[in-house]
Design an enzyme around this catalytic site. Structure first.
Site, PDB file in Angstrom:
ATOM      1  N   LYS A  65       8.912   0.403  60.611  1.00 54.69           N
ATOM      2  CA  LYS A  65       9.994  -0.412  60.051  1.00 54.69           C
ATOM      3  C   LYS A  65      11.096  -0.718  61.060  1.00 54.69           C
ATOM      4  CE  LYS A  65       9.643   1.035  55.204  1.00 54.69           C
ATOM      5  NZ  LYS A  65      10.369   1.539  54.029  1.00 54.69           N
ATOM      6  N   ASP A 100      13.703  -3.027  50.483  1.00 56.38           N
ATOM      7  CA  ASP A 100      13.974  -1.688  49.931  1.00 56.38           C
ATOM      8  C   ASP A 100      15.395  -1.647  49.366  1.00 56.38           C
ATOM      9  OD1 ASP A 100      11.528  -0.494  50.555  1.00 56.38           O
ATOM     10  OD2 ASP A 100      12.193   0.126  52.546  1.00 56.38           O
TER      11      ASP A 100
HETATM   12  P1  NAP Z   1      12.850   9.680  56.591  1.00 55.27           P
HETATM   13  O1  NAP Z   1      13.405   8.511  57.328  1.00 55.27           O
HETATM   14  O2  NAP Z   1      11.894  10.594  57.275  1.00 55.27           O
HETATM   15  O3  NAP Z   1      14.110  10.544  56.073  1.00 55.27           O
HETATM   16  C1  NAP Z   1      13.885  11.773  55.409  1.00 55.27           C
HETATM   17  C2  NAP Z   1      15.187  12.243  54.796  1.00 55.27           C
HETATM   18  O4  NAP Z   1      14.908  13.411  54.000  1.00 55.27           O
HETATM   19  C3  NAP Z   1      16.241  12.660  55.813  1.00 55.27           C
HETATM   20  O5  NAP Z   1      17.518  12.362  55.297  1.00 55.27           O
HETATM   21  C4  NAP Z   1      16.029  14.187  55.894  1.00 55.27           C
HETATM   22  O6  NAP Z   1      17.176  14.887  56.309  1.00 55.27           O
HETATM   23  C5  NAP Z   1      15.753  14.486  54.444  1.00 55.27           C
HETATM   24  N1  NAP Z   1      15.027  15.745  54.255  1.00 55.27           N
HETATM   25  C6  NAP Z   1      13.742  16.020  54.578  1.00 55.27           C
HETATM   26  N2  NAP Z   1      13.424  17.283  54.236  1.00 55.27           N
HETATM   27  C7  NAP Z   1      14.553  17.820  53.673  1.00 55.27           C
HETATM   28  C8  NAP Z   1      14.855  19.099  53.111  1.00 55.27           C
HETATM   29  N3  NAP Z   1      13.936  20.075  53.052  1.00 55.27           N
HETATM   30  N4  NAP Z   1      16.102  19.301  52.611  1.00 55.27           N
HETATM   31  C9  NAP Z   1      17.033  18.298  52.651  1.00 55.27           C
HETATM   32  N5  NAP Z   1      16.797  17.074  53.177  1.00 55.27           N
HETATM   33  C10 NAP Z   1      15.569  16.848  53.683  1.00 55.27           C
HETATM   34  O7  NAP Z   1      12.115   9.230  55.254  1.00 55.27           O
HETATM   35  P2  NAP Z   1      12.416   7.909  54.372  1.00 55.27           P
HETATM   36  O8  NAP Z   1      11.559   6.813  54.809  1.00 55.27           O
HETATM   37  O9  NAP Z   1      13.883   7.722  54.314  1.00 55.27           O
HETATM   38  O10 NAP Z   1      11.855   8.374  52.938  1.00 55.27           O
HETATM   39  C11 NAP Z   1      12.559   9.349  52.162  1.00 55.27           C
HETATM   40  C12 NAP Z   1      11.897   9.402  50.775  1.00 55.27           C
HETATM   41  O11 NAP Z   1      12.088   8.150  50.117  1.00 55.27           O
HETATM   42  C13 NAP Z   1      10.394   9.664  50.818  1.00 55.27           C
HETATM   43  O12 NAP Z   1      10.061  10.496  49.743  1.00 55.27           O
HETATM   44  C14 NAP Z   1       9.803   8.276  50.598  1.00 55.27           C
HETATM   45  O13 NAP Z   1       8.525   8.330  49.970  1.00 55.27           O
HETATM   46  C15 NAP Z   1      10.827   7.674  49.659  1.00 55.27           C
HETATM   47  N6  NAP Z   1      10.857   6.211  49.685  1.00 55.27           N
HETATM   48  C16 NAP Z   1      10.657   5.578  48.514  1.00 55.27           C
HETATM   49  C17 NAP Z   1      10.707   4.200  48.477  1.00 55.27           C
HETATM   50  C18 NAP Z   1      10.481   3.517  47.158  1.00 55.27           C
HETATM   51  O14 NAP Z   1      10.295   2.301  47.157  1.00 55.27           O
HETATM   52  N7  NAP Z   1      10.523   4.241  46.043  1.00 55.27           N
HETATM   53  C19 NAP Z   1      10.963   3.459  49.640  1.00 55.27           C
HETATM   54  C20 NAP Z   1      11.175   4.146  50.834  1.00 55.27           C
HETATM   55  C21 NAP Z   1      11.105   5.546  50.847  1.00 55.27           C
HETATM   56  P3  NAP Z   1      17.423  15.182  57.876  1.00 55.27           P
HETATM   57  O15 NAP Z   1      18.080  13.935  58.419  1.00 55.27           O
HETATM   58  O16 NAP Z   1      18.321  16.362  57.878  1.00 55.27           O
HETATM   59  O17 NAP Z   1      16.069  15.458  58.497  1.00 55.27           O
END
Ligand code: NAP
Length: 271
Positions: A65, A100
């Site tokens: 992305k 998104d």
């Molecule tokens: P990402 O860029 O990898 O970011 C992950 C986030 O989760 C970071 O803020 C990270 O914090 C936090 N995190 C991970 N493990 C954690 C823990 N054990 N405790 C607290 N915080 C934690 O991932 P992303 O693309 O943003 O996706 C995040 C979620 O949103 C995923 O579940 C994804 O499937 C979902 N999502 C859904 C949609 C939808 O359309 N519904 C769209 C996009 C994403 P740190 O910065 O401290 O590592």
């Protein structure tokens, strides 16, 4: 036949194909939605190839992305967020968009009945989803508090979002009781029955969106429902980001009911 698709790695379990193909069927379109898994080093060639082959539109997911931003002409929102999840090949050059952000906003407004203008919102997470949600809520008129495990990422994101503030997870107990809207944009709740927000911080006047869509009913949403809060699951955000992409590519209204049914059938089959 028109071809649309998804570029990511991995994309094997994506539910975008059945969701988009339900829309094509509903409109009687001769179209397919295909998944592509290029190696990261081949991303530029893949986008050029897609354009050369006459592919009509591509969604983009992890890990591309951000990288795809420099390969297309991003619109103003995608540029501010720093990520593209939808490419449109209909113009002279490929344009990049971020659906998104509006997907999260529409999920909150249309399924949560949230009034975002003037609301106080807590966004937990400062990764890709957190960035999109924080900009969407600020653009809709909310005051945004970004809360993240790594506090430096929260403050960096908050510095980019007008009027936002950045915090570590320990601020949740102070911020959530005064909030109108709460969004989980972390991956917490996906792999384990855990919530990033203490249940004691939740209250009945919240609208809570969990971006996690597998499982559909996360621990956070169960806790929020127990408090009498309005809950919106992550499939709604996924649905609206896809619906907005479909409308951009085709100029037709997205058949929300049919796309939702296909998506939820796929999610039930995933479990
Ligand atoms: P990402 O860029 O990898 O970011 C992950 C986030 O989760 C970071 O803020 C990270 O914090 C936090 N995190 C991970 N493990 C954690 C823990 N054990 N405790 C607290 N915080 C934690 O991932 P992303 O693309 O943003 O996706 C995040 C979620 O949103 C995923 O579940 C994804 O499937 C979902 N999502 C859904 C949609 C939808 O359309 N519904 C769209 C996009 C994403 P740190 O910065 O401290 O590592």
């Amino acid at each position: 036949m028109q071809v649309f698709g998804l570029v990511g790695n991995p994309v094997g379990h994506s539910l975008s194909p059945p969701m988009h193909e339900a829309a094509y069927e509903c409109h009687g379109m001769d179209a397919r939605y295909v998944t592509f898994e290029p190696e990261p080093a081949a991303l530029e060639t893949a986008i050029e190839g897609a354009e050369a082959l006459g592919i009509s539109g591509l969604n983009v997911t992890i890990p591309f992305k951000q990288d795809v931003l420099s390969l297309v002409e991003p619109d103003e929102l995608a540029d501010r967020i720093g990520a593209v999840n939808t490419i449109d090949f209909s113009g002279d050059q490929p344009t990049g968009h971020n659906t998104d952000a509006d997907g999260a906003r529409r999920a909150l407004e249309e399924q949560g009945d949230a009034e975002l203008d003037g609301a106080t919102a807590v966004v937990v997470g400062a990764g890709g989803a957190g960035r999109a949600v924080a900009f969407a809520l600020a653009d809709a008129g909310s005051t945004v508090h970004v809360v993240n495990r790594t506090v430096e990422r929260a403050t960096a994101l908050a510095a980019d979002v007008p009027g936002a503030s950045g915090h570590g997870l320990d601020a949740l107990m102070d911020l959530v009781p005064d909030a109108d809207v709460l969004v989980n944009a972390t991956s917490v709740g996906m792999e384990e029955d855990a919530s990033p927000v203490p249940q004691t911080a939740l209250h009945g006047n919240l609208v809570v969106l969990d971006a996690v869509y597998s499982p559909l009913e996360t621990r956070l949403l169960r806790d929020a429902a127990d408090c009498g809060a309005t809950t919106v699951d992550g499939a709604w955000m996924l649905l609206y980001q896809g619906a907005i992409a479909f409308e951009r590519w085709t100029g037709r209204d997205a058949p929300i009911t049919e796309m939702n049914e296909a998506l939820r059938t796929g999610l039930r089959g995933d479990r």
